[in-house]
Design a protein around this motif. Sequence first.
Motif, PDB file in Angstrom:
ATOM      1  N   SER A   1     -73.329 -36.228  27.026  1.00  0.00           N
ATOM      2  CA  SER A   1     -74.496 -37.025  25.944  1.00  0.00           C
ATOM      3  C   SER A   1     -75.035 -38.557  26.631  1.00  0.00           C
ATOM      4  O   SER A   1     -74.085 -39.364  26.816  1.00  0.00           O
ATOM      5  N   LEU A   2     -76.192 -38.427  26.821  1.00  0.00           N
ATOM      6  CA  LEU A   2     -76.816 -39.923  27.128  1.00  0.00           C
ATOM      7  C   LEU A   2     -76.598 -41.102  26.326  1.00  0.00           C
ATOM      8  O   LEU A   2     -76.239 -41.968  26.687  1.00  0.00           O
ATOM      9  N   ARG A   3     -76.693 -40.589  25.041  1.00  0.00           N
ATOM     10  CA  ARG A   3     -76.331 -41.605  24.123  1.00  0.00           C
ATOM     11  C   ARG A   3     -74.938 -42.232  24.165  1.00  0.00           C
ATOM     12  O   ARG A   3     -74.756 -43.528  24.245  1.00  0.00           O
ATOM     13  N   SER A   4     -73.919 -41.261  24.522  1.00  0.00           N
ATOM     14  CA  SER A   4     -72.771 -41.642  24.572  1.00  0.00           C
ATOM     15  C   SER A   4     -72.280 -42.389  25.936  1.00  0.00           C
ATOM     16  O   SER A   4     -71.576 -43.277  25.952  1.00  0.00           O
ATOM     17  N   ILE A   5     -73.212 -41.839  26.976  1.00  0.00           N
ATOM     18  CA  ILE A   5     -72.844 -42.812  28.155  1.00  0.00           C
ATOM     19  C   ILE A   5     -73.317 -44.118  28.172  1.00  0.00           C
ATOM     20  O   ILE A   5     -72.737 -45.074  28.636  1.00  0.00           O
ATOM     21  N   ILE A   6     -74.596 -44.185  27.585  1.00  0.00           N
ATOM     22  CA  ILE A   6     -74.913 -45.680  27.434  1.00  0.00           C
ATOM     23  C   ILE A   6     -74.283 -46.429  26.482  1.00  0.00           C
ATOM     24  O   ILE A   6     -73.897 -47.486  26.707  1.00  0.00           O
ATOM     25  N   ALA A   7     -73.688 -45.870  25.277  1.00  0.00           N
ATOM     26  CA  ALA A   7     -72.904 -46.606  24.560  1.00  0.00           C
ATOM     27  C   ALA A   7     -71.428 -46.999  25.088  1.00  0.00           C
ATOM     28  O   ALA A   7     -71.191 -48.070  24.937  1.00  0.00           O
ATOM     29  N   THR A   8     -71.022 -46.004  26.018  1.00  0.00           N
ATOM     30  CA  THR A   8     -69.705 -46.385  26.551  1.00  0.00           C
ATOM     31  C   THR A   8     -69.829 -47.617  27.580  1.00  0.00           C
ATOM     32  O   THR A   8     -68.914 -48.518  27.682  1.00  0.00           O
ATOM     33  N   ILE A   9     -70.883 -47.329  28.239  1.00  0.00           N
ATOM     34  CA  ILE A   9     -71.044 -48.405  29.373  1.00  0.00           C
ATOM     35  C   ILE A   9     -71.297 -49.754  28.699  1.00  0.00           C
ATOM     36  O   ILE A   9     -70.884 -50.646  29.146  1.00  0.00           O
ATOM     37  N   THR A  10     -72.057 -49.731  27.520  1.00  0.00           N
ATOM     38  CA  THR A  10     -72.152 -50.950  26.922  1.00  0.00           C
ATOM     39  C   THR A  10     -70.765 -51.550  26.422  1.00  0.00           C
ATOM     40  O   THR A  10     -70.596 -52.836  26.540  1.00  0.00           O
ATOM     41  N   PHE A  11     -69.864 -50.641  25.892  1.00  0.00           N
ATOM     42  CA  PHE A  11     -68.739 -51.113  25.390  1.00  0.00           C
ATOM     43  C   PHE A  11     -67.912 -51.893  26.550  1.00  0.00           C
ATOM     44  O   PHE A  11     -67.355 -52.821  26.269  1.00  0.00           O
ATOM     45  N   MET A  12     -67.828 -51.011  27.567  1.00  0.00           N
ATOM     46  CA  MET A  12     -66.954 -51.652  28.940  1.00  0.00           C
ATOM     47  C   MET A  12     -67.719 -53.015  29.431  1.00  0.00           C
ATOM     48  O   MET A  12     -66.821 -53.741  29.664  1.00  0.00           O
ATOM     49  N   VAL A  13     -69.102 -52.977  29.315  1.00  0.00           N
ATOM     50  CA  VAL A  13     -69.504 -54.293  30.131  1.00  0.00           C
ATOM     51  C   VAL A  13     -69.117 -55.428  29.070  1.00  0.00           C
ATOM     52  O   VAL A  13     -68.820 -56.551  29.545  1.00  0.00           O
ATOM     53  N   VAL A  14     -69.471 -55.149  27.773  1.00  0.00           N
ATOM     54  CA  VAL A  14     -69.043 -56.277  26.617  1.00  0.00           C
ATOM     55  C   VAL A  14     -67.557 -56.459  26.898  1.00  0.00           C
ATOM     56  O   VAL A  14     -67.379 -57.889  26.707  1.00  0.00           O
ATOM     57  N   GLY A  15     -66.697 -55.556  26.868  1.00  0.00           N
ATOM     58  CA  GLY A  15     -65.362 -55.896  27.026  1.00  0.00           C
ATOM     59  C   GLY A  15     -64.885 -56.648  28.429  1.00  0.00           C
ATOM     60  O   GLY A  15     -64.116 -57.532  28.091  1.00  0.00           O
ATOM     61  N   ILE A  16     -65.455 -56.198  29.332  1.00  0.00           N
ATOM     62  CA  ILE A  16     -65.412 -56.940  30.566  1.00  0.00           C
ATOM     63  C   ILE A  16     -65.853 -58.457  30.499  1.00  0.00           C
ATOM     64  O   ILE A  16     -65.097 -59.480  30.940  1.00  0.00           O
ATOM     65  N   LEU A  17     -67.002 -58.587  29.964  1.00  0.00           N
ATOM     66  CA  LEU A  17     -67.642 -59.987  29.685  1.00  0.00           C
ATOM     67  C   LEU A  17     -66.741 -60.880  28.822  1.00  0.00           C
ATOM     68  O   LEU A  17     -66.550 -61.947  29.224  1.00  0.00           O
ATOM     69  N   THR A  18     -65.984 -60.198  27.817  1.00  0.00           N
ATOM     70  CA  THR A  18     -65.334 -60.912  26.999  1.00  0.00           C
ATOM     71  C   THR A  18     -63.866 -61.578  27.601  1.00  0.00           C
ATOM     72  O   THR A  18     -63.566 -62.683  27.594  1.00  0.00           O
ATOM     73  N   VAL A  19     -63.553 -60.599  28.461  1.00  0.00           N
ATOM     74  CA  VAL A  19     -62.304 -61.080  29.043  1.00  0.00           C
ATOM     75  C   VAL A  19     -62.523 -62.038  30.051  1.00  0.00           C
ATOM     76  O   VAL A  19     -61.578 -63.038  30.105  1.00  0.00           O
ATOM     77  N   LEU A  20     -63.678 -61.946  30.864  1.00  0.00           N
ATOM     78  CA  LEU A  20     -63.896 -62.972  31.894  1.00  0.00           C
ATOM     79  C   LEU A  20     -64.182 -64.183  31.017  1.00  0.00           C
ATOM     80  O   LEU A  20     -63.712 -65.316  31.645  1.00  0.00           O
ATOM     81  N   ILE A  21     -65.068 -64.073  30.082  1.00  0.00           N
ATOM     82  CA  ILE A  21     -65.386 -65.425  29.295  1.00  0.00           C
ATOM     83  C   ILE A  21     -63.957 -66.101  28.897  1.00  0.00           C
ATOM     84  O   ILE A  21     -63.992 -67.398  28.959  1.00  0.00           O
ATOM     85  N   LYS A  22     -63.255 -65.419  28.245  1.00  0.00           N
ATOM     86  CA  LYS A  22     -61.742 -65.870  27.677  1.00  0.00           C
ATOM     87  C   LYS A  22     -61.014 -66.463  28.738  1.00  0.00           C
ATOM     88  O   LYS A  22     -60.410 -67.561  28.591  1.00  0.00           O
ATOM     89  N   ASN A  23     -61.113 -66.009  30.076  1.00  0.00           N
ATOM     90  CA  ASN A  23     -60.299 -66.462  31.177  1.00  0.00           C
ATOM     91  C   ASN A  23     -60.972 -67.749  31.883  1.00  0.00           C
ATOM     92  O   ASN A  23     -60.086 -68.704  32.416  1.00  0.00           O
ATOM     93  N   PHE A  24     -62.138 -68.044  31.417  1.00  0.00           N
ATOM     94  CA  PHE A  24     -63.084 -69.146  32.079  1.00  0.00           C
ATOM     95  C   PHE A  24     -63.082 -70.386  30.993  1.00  0.00           C
ATOM     96  O   PHE A  24     -63.382 -71.321  31.251  1.00  0.00           O
ATOM     97  N   VAL A  25     -62.642 -69.963  29.713  1.00  0.00           N
ATOM     98  CA  VAL A  25     -62.825 -71.038  28.679  1.00  0.00           C
ATOM     99  C   VAL A  25     -61.541 -71.709  28.460  1.00  0.00           C
ATOM    100  O   VAL A  25     -60.536 -71.272  28.719  1.00  0.00           O
TER     101      VAL A  25
END
Length: 139
Positions: A115-139
Amino acid sequence: MTIVNFTPYSAFIGGIIIGLAVVIFFLFNGRLVGISGIAANALNQKERRIDNILFLVGLIIGPILYVLISNKEINISISNSLPLLIVAGLLVGIGTRISGGCTSGHGISGIGRFSLRSIIATITFMVVGILTVLIKNFV
């Protein structure tokens, strides 16, 4: 940032078990697995389906059985800030509604159906999760 608890073999076996569980659930119920949908149907639906309730009970009993059988401890760290937990829960609920499902529904069942919708949603989940961890480690 260092990798801790890198366990490729147990992660691979866990992935196979989750995949089999999704297939078995689909074969026996004719429905895809998505925790948010199952929880919503178990709590909100006029005719509560027993399979939804059993699925949720299994999510609770599974880790308990693991601890009892393996004699290992599961360490979980959750914030002790009640306001933070409430806001986080609301954001997860809102995000689940906006994206039309949760990580399990999109990431496991949706990607498995290509499902293209699910692939896009999962990529979004992963990118936001990775950014959250990176931001948390830099703050």
